[in-house]
Write an enzyme that holds these catalytic residues in place. Sequence first.
Site, mmCIF file in Angstrom:
data_model
loop_
_atom_site.group_PDB
_atom_site.id
_atom_site.type_symbol
_atom_site.label_atom_id
_atom_site.label_comp_id
_atom_site.label_asym_id
_atom_site.label_seq_id
_atom_site.Cartn_x
_atom_site.Cartn_y
_atom_site.Cartn_z
ATOM 1 N N LEU A 110 11.170 1.126 7.101
ATOM 2 C CA LEU A 110 10.597 1.610 5.849
ATOM 3 C C LEU A 110 11.346 2.874 5.428
ATOM 4 O O LEU A 110 11.620 3.739 6.257
ATOM 5 C CB LEU A 110 9.109 1.925 6.038
ATOM 6 N N TYR A 153 0.818 -1.209 0.000
ATOM 7 C CA TYR A 153 0.000 0.000 0.000
ATOM 8 C C TYR A 153 0.851 1.259 0.000
ATOM 9 O O TYR A 153 2.064 1.202 0.202
ATOM 10 C CB TYR A 153 -0.956 -0.006 1.202
ATOM 11 N N LYS A 182 6.480 -2.090 1.834
ATOM 12 C CA LYS A 182 5.310 -1.512 2.534
ATOM 13 C C LYS A 182 4.098 -2.430 2.382
ATOM 14 O O LYS A 182 3.184 -2.172 1.605
ATOM 15 C CB LYS A 182 5.029 -0.109 1.973
ATOM 16 N N GLU A 199 12.096 2.174 14.320
ATOM 17 C CA GLU A 199 11.253 3.300 13.883
ATOM 18 C C GLU A 199 9.998 3.310 14.745
ATOM 19 O O GLU A 199 9.869 2.517 15.687
ATOM 20 C CB GLU A 199 10.904 3.151 12.396
#
Length: 284
Positions: A204, A33, A147, A179
């Site tokens: 990411l 996505y 992702k 993260e």
Amino acid sequence: MSRIVYVNGEYLPEEDAKISVFDRGFLMADAVYEVTSIIDGKMLDFAGHATRLVRSLDEIDMKAPCTIEELESIHREMMARNNLTEGLIYLQVSRGAADRDFAFPVGVEPSLVLFTQAKNIVDSPFVKTGMKVISIPDIRWGRRDIKTVQLLAPSLGKMAAKAAGADDAWLVEDGYVTEGTSNNAYIVQQDGTIVTRDLSHDILSGITRAAVLRYAAEAQIKVEERPFTIEEAKAAKEAFVTSATTFVGPVVEIDNARIGDGQVGETAKRLREIYISESLKTAI
Ligand code: PMP
């Protein structure tokens, strides 16, 4: 009023927008996505999101549902049909619908879904107060650079944060912050240097991260891309996160310890302003 949702070539009222129960996105999280922000009726860094989408698809051998040019016009159509001036467009590509099997199906077309969410993203409540984060173990899979829609671990992280009276969680692996649950994490050292984890399969590659690091360099702010610990974060002058819908979000507390004076930091504030104004210049 119902939204208009895009499903495999059709623009439908959300009540009529349906995907097969055999869709591999539903059964196996076999889907990727992107989320693109909209301000003043314009998309921020569409090219960045499109490039990352193509990379995500390539990494898992998933066929692209259409060309980037077609994707851009679907985004525009979605903004127009939903009168969207501020908020986000969510896009998901799954491997398509087929009999349940771990092996990828042959000759099946990917599914493409887009929907919009109207939202005040410029005047977010965190801009003034900053957010509180907790640290939790990073239990996600080993390819966080792709992702995918495997968002149960980050979802559990957000719930743990909520239960602790915080706003979000920073994920820790082997003693270092990877993260945030849905954002990249940064600290600002006492000497003003920004520290954020270097890119790898562990995190990411944020589209906002790339832009913010570029703007920081242009503003002569020193940046170090390396892992950092929660202890370093607690001793930092400031902390913040970045994501497409948060832009630059100040963090004022980690595990109940105040960062600096517990107020929104100057660097985060400045970078947020630069990010919004600069991104709008290239928005389409
Ligand atoms: N890391 C993770 C785990 C995320 O989910 C996100 C938001 N999708 C980000 C970082 C930030 O990426 P971007 O700036 O492209 O929104």
